[in-house]
Design an enzyme around this catalytic site. Structure first.
Site, short mmCIF file in Angstrom:
data_model
loop_
_atom_site.label_atom_id
_atom_site.label_comp_id
_atom_site.label_asym_id
_atom_site.label_seq_id
_atom_site.Cartn_x
_atom_site.Cartn_y
_atom_site.Cartn_z
N LYS A 181 0.73 -8.14 -2.20
CA LYS A 181 -0.62 -7.69 -2.59
C LYS A 181 -0.53 -6.28 -3.16
O LYS A 181 0.10 -5.40 -2.56
CB LYS A 181 -1.57 -7.70 -1.39
N ASP A 221 -19.05 -5.96 -11.91
CA ASP A 221 -19.64 -5.31 -13.08
C ASP A 221 -20.55 -6.34 -13.74
O ASP A 221 -20.77 -7.42 -13.17
CB ASP A 221 -18.51 -4.84 -14.04
N LYS A 255 -10.99 -6.05 -6.33
CA LYS A 255 -12.41 -6.13 -5.92
C LYS A 255 -13.34 -5.79 -7.07
O LYS A 255 -14.11 -4.82 -7.02
CB LYS A 255 -12.67 -5.22 -4.72
N ARG A 313 0.84 -2.27 7.10
CA ARG A 313 1.59 -1.30 7.90
C ARG A 313 2.57 -1.86 8.92
O ARG A 313 3.65 -1.29 9.10
CB ARG A 313 0.61 -0.31 8.54
N ASP A 365 0.87 -1.19 0.00
CA ASP A 365 0.00 0.00 0.00
C ASP A 365 0.90 1.23 0.00
O ASP A 365 1.10 1.88 1.03
CB ASP A 365 -0.93 -0.03 1.22
N GLN A 410 -7.78 -0.98 11.98
CA GLN A 410 -8.31 -2.34 12.00
C GLN A 410 -9.05 -2.54 13.32
O GLN A 410 -8.45 -2.47 14.39
CB GLN A 410 -7.18 -3.38 11.88
N GLY A 414 -21.58 -9.39 -16.14
CA GLY A 414 -20.82 -10.62 -16.29
C GLY A 414 -19.76 -10.58 -17.37
O GLY A 414 -18.60 -10.93 -17.14
O1 C5P Z 1 -1.86 -2.05 6.87
P1 C5P Z 1 -2.74 -3.22 7.11
O2 C5P Z 1 -2.01 -4.44 7.65
O3 C5P Z 1 -3.98 -2.88 7.88
O4 C5P Z 1 -3.20 -3.63 5.62
C1 C5P Z 1 -4.13 -4.56 5.40
C2 C5P Z 1 -4.42 -4.69 3.94
O5 C5P Z 1 -5.53 -5.55 3.79
C3 C5P Z 1 -4.81 -3.40 3.22
O6 C5P Z 1 -4.28 -3.47 1.90
C4 C5P Z 1 -6.32 -3.42 3.16
O7 C5P Z 1 -6.84 -2.87 1.98
C5 C5P Z 1 -6.61 -4.90 3.16
N1 C5P Z 1 -7.89 -5.26 3.74
C6 C5P Z 1 -8.24 -4.98 5.06
N2 C5P Z 1 -9.42 -5.38 5.58
C7 C5P Z 1 -10.27 -6.02 4.81
C8 C5P Z 1 -9.95 -6.32 3.49
C9 C5P Z 1 -8.74 -5.92 2.99
O8 C5P Z 1 -7.47 -4.40 5.80
N3 C5P Z 1 -11.39 -6.40 5.34
#
Ligand code: C5P
Length: 233
Positions: A36, A68, A65, A209, A14, A188, A70
């Site tokens: 990712k 749209d 993600k 992070r 990210d 989170q 099919g």
């Molecule tokens: O920085 P962090 O460890 O929170 O990053 C988590 C990654 O997972 C981010 O790229 C975020 O978009 C993704 N993600 C999330 N929660 C979700 C789905 C995806 O944090 N439910």
């Protein structure tokens, strides 16, 4: 599924630019095999960068993600399959999932479904016109994903054990929201440690992070690999 601990860690790139991502990948070296790429990097040259990562022997999870009609999803997934990515996310709507499964045919791409975004609560679903709780909708969509031939689900570590019971052993579970014990949760809300996620039957752990912002990202990633390995014994 028998995966080495190192194969189960996915670092979320990210980051705002390919240059920043390249620097991070170089710092992480052989510690990290799987990356990712989400909206931020994908729309800043990240899709070409994904190709060079794959050419360098890394695995790539494109967190796009998709959702749209099919035909559009199917054609988009065919293009993603050409890139050589390992995982691609789509929203868990029946038409979208069916089209994604059709689009990946003949490739090694695996489709992951996002059941309900974790930022949604019951009130958000009601505002969006759904007459169901988050738990009900997530369970219904997980069953539909399994029946459609979707390869796996993205879910929070808190849901992983229940979803595993529902979908059985055949699908992969990928969990973000991983925080080392005692670390800041950032935004989170339902985070878990890497060990907790493994015990809850997650196959792959997505970490952003806690690695990207660590003073020593490679050491942070190594500690996560060690924790995943320890939790399996
Ligand atoms: O920085 P962090 O460890 O929170 O990053 C988590 C990654 O997972 C981010 O790229 C975020 O978009 C993704 N993600 C999330 N929660 C979700 C789905 C995806 O944090 N439910």
């Amino acid at each position: 599924m028998t995966l080495a601990a190192r194969e189960r860690l996915i670092v979320a790139l990210d980051l705002p630019s390919v240059a920043a991502a390249e620097t991070m990948v170089q710092r992480l070296g052989d510690t990290v095999w799987f990356y990712k790429i989400g909206y931020q990097l994908a729309f800043a040259g990240g899709l070409s960068f994904a190709k060079s990562l794959i050419a360098a022997g890394k695995q790539v999870f494109l967190d796009l993600k998709l959702h749209d009609i099919g035909r559009t999803v199917q054609k988009g997934v065919e293009s993603v399959a050409e890139l050589g990515a390992t995982f691609l996310t789509v929203h868990a709507y029946p038409q979208t999932m069916k089209a994604a499964v059709a689009g990946k045919q003949g490739s090694t791409l695996r489709i992951l479904a996002v059941t309900v975004l974790t930022s949604y609560d019951d009130a958000d679903l009601a505002a969006a016109g759904y007459d169901m709780s988050v738990a009900e909708l997530a369970a219904a969509r997980a069953s539909q994903a399994r029946d459609t031939g979707i390869d796996g689900l993205v879910c929070s570590p808190a849901e992983a054990a229940d979803l595993r019971k529902l979908i059985g052993p055949g699908m992969v579970l990928v969990t973000p929201g991983i925080r080392p014990s005692g670390a800041a949760p950032d935004d989170q809300k339902r985070s878990a440690s890497a060990a907790e996620a493994v015990v809850a039957s997650a196959d792959y752990l997505v970490v952003g992070r806690p690695v990207l912002e660590a003073r020593d990202p490679k050491a942070a990633a190594e500690a996560l690999v060690a924790e995943i390995d320890e939790a399996r014994h």
